[in-house]
Design an enzyme around this catalytic site. Structure first.
Site, PDB file in Angstrom:
ATOM      1  N   ASP A  94       1.626  -3.992   3.772  1.00  0.00           N
ATOM      2  CA  ASP A  94       1.346  -3.183   2.579  1.00  0.00           C
ATOM      3  C   ASP A  94       2.102  -3.827   1.413  1.00  0.00           C
ATOM      4  O   ASP A  94       3.272  -3.534   1.166  1.00  0.00           O
ATOM      5  CB  ASP A  94       1.786  -1.734   2.812  1.00  0.00           C
ATOM      6  CG  ASP A  94       1.270  -0.801   1.721  1.00  0.00           C
ATOM      7  OD1 ASP A  94       0.651  -1.298   0.754  1.00  0.00           O
ATOM      8  OD2 ASP A  94       1.485   0.416   1.831  1.00  0.00           O
ATOM      9  N   ALA A  95       1.416  -4.742   0.729  1.00  0.00           N
ATOM     10  CA  ALA A  95       2.066  -5.556  -0.304  1.00  0.00           C
ATOM     11  C   ALA A  95       1.418  -5.362  -1.680  1.00  0.00           C
ATOM     12  O   ALA A  95       1.982  -5.750  -2.691  1.00  0.00           O
ATOM     13  CB  ALA A  95       1.994  -7.029   0.090  1.00  0.00           C
ATOM     14  N   LYS A  96       0.223  -4.790  -1.680  1.00  0.00           N
ATOM     15  CA  LYS A  96      -0.513  -4.479  -2.921  1.00  0.00           C
ATOM     16  C   LYS A  96      -0.540  -5.675  -3.863  1.00  0.00           C
ATOM     17  O   LYS A  96      -0.104  -5.592  -5.017  1.00  0.00           O
ATOM     18  CB  LYS A  96       0.060  -3.232  -3.594  1.00  0.00           C
ATOM     19  CG  LYS A  96       0.002  -2.016  -2.662  1.00  0.00           C
ATOM     20  CD  LYS A  96       0.451  -0.744  -3.306  1.00  0.00           C
ATOM     21  CE  LYS A  96       0.452   0.416  -2.341  1.00  0.00           C
ATOM     22  NZ  LYS A  96       1.463   0.347  -1.270  1.00  0.00           N
ATOM     23  N   ARG A  97      -1.085  -6.804  -3.359  1.00  0.00           N
ATOM     24  CA  ARG A  97      -1.126  -8.039  -4.137  1.00  0.00           C
ATOM     25  C   ARG A  97      -2.444  -8.171  -4.896  1.00  0.00           C
ATOM     26  O   ARG A  97      -3.286  -7.284  -4.858  1.00  0.00           O
ATOM     27  CB  ARG A  97      -0.906  -9.244  -3.218  1.00  0.00           C
ATOM     28  CG  ARG A  97       0.432  -9.238  -2.497  1.00  0.00           C
ATOM     29  CD  ARG A  97       1.593  -9.276  -3.463  1.00  0.00           C
ATOM     30  NE  ARG A  97       2.767  -8.639  -2.898  1.00  0.00           N
ATOM     31  CZ  ARG A  97       3.850  -9.244  -2.455  1.00  0.00           C
ATOM     32  NH1 ARG A  97       3.945 -10.547  -2.514  1.00  0.00           N
ATOM     33  NH2 ARG A  97       4.861  -8.567  -1.981  1.00  0.00           N
TER      34      ARG A  97
END
Ligand SMILES: O=c1ccn([C@@H]2O[C@H](COP(=O)(O)O)[C@@H](O)[C@H]2O)c(=O)[nH]1
Length: 271
Positions: A94-97
């Site tokens: 879960d890095a929301k890149r």
């Protein structure tokens, strides 16, 4: 991992639970702090105690990046531990890149090749050319934010653009992108009343649903309209499971919380 393998695992375990590994050193039992890598030791104990009850783990990278190089090493050890010991488990970074194309390719390499996650979360704001580099990776999944669980979701995501809410535009537009069959979407459990509308647009896509537990989302409400023919839901709980106890019995307490959700899911699947 393919979607078929994920669905098979869900059916075998009678669970579509995802456990969030959001490790905060201020919240873990104090005896772990004496160890060389408290974050990894905490994760290892949680994983060993819960892997039979869930189908996915989701470390949020913020909780690792916050501890600098040591945190990133703990993340690497955690994903390697999962891939080595529980290869059937679906893993989510879960890095929301998301960035311009060549930068997104590097983000995708970091999470899919170097760390060998099955999936990564991305933000849709920069559009098609920021997401398609992630979709180019075979048997990997890109989980795009659609309607998030927080209050701020109403600032932009539900605002109308060309007479349609922005999150609807995100769903409809992304369906036409190259390799869009590898897309999954984030929809918050706190937004249960939106699932019926969402399923009209993406009837079969997998949805990662955070917000059950600490944020107050309700599993039954989500499942009522969120379940699809192939189940299509990964329900995440992080704090509600991993911090069920602050004492030495934390892994057992996590098992008990995970079991509660798994039993609820089994009942729903048997209906
Ligand atoms: O809309 C979103 C997108 C991501 N998250 C993340 O999921 C977990 C939720 O943790 P809980 O402790 O179960 O509340 C966390 O990593 C968030 O950053 C989200 O909550 N909502």
């Amino acid at each position: 991992m393919t979607t078929t393998q994920l669905v098979t695992q869900i059916k075998q375990k009678k669970s579509f639970l995802c456990i969030g590994l959001d490790v905060d050193l201020n919240k873990i039992p104090s005896h772990l702090l004496e160890l060389d890598d408290p974050i990894f030791e905490f994760n290892k104990a949680i994983i060993d105690a819960t892997h039979h009850l869930c189908v996915a783990y989701k470390p949020n990278t913020a909780f690792y990046e916050a501890y600098g190089i040591k945190g990133w090493q703990s993340l690497e050890k955690t994903i390697t531990y999962l891939n080595t010991n529980y290869p059937e488990i679906f893993t989510i970074a879960d890095a929301k890149r998301g960035d311009i194309g060549n930068t997104s390719t590097m983000y995708a390499k970091a999470f899919f090749e170097d760390l060998a996650f099955d999936s990564v979360t991305v933000a849709p704001y920069m559009g098609k050319d920021s997401v398609e580099p992630f979709l180019a990776f075979k048997d990997k999944h890109t989980i795009m934010l659609a309607l998030t669980s927080n209050e701020g979701a109403f600032d932009f995501q539900t605002k109308k653009v060309d007479k349609k809410e922005l999150y609807i535009q995100v769903l409809e537009t992304s369906k036409n992108w190259k390799n869009s069959e590898s897309l999954m979407y984030v929809v918050g459990a706190t937004k249960a009343e939106y699932f019926a509308e969402i399923r009209k647009i993406i009837p079969n896509s997998f949805l990662l649903v955070p917000g059950v537990g600490a944020q107050g989302g309700n599993l039954q409400d989500v499942c009522k309209y969120g379940l699809s023919e192939n189940i299509g839901l990964l329900i995440n709980s992080s704090r509600g499971i991993i911090y069920a106890s602050k004492n030495k019995d934390y892994a057992l307490a996590a098992t008990q919380q995970a079991k509660k959700l798994q039993v609820e899911m089994e009942t729903i699947l048997n209906k």
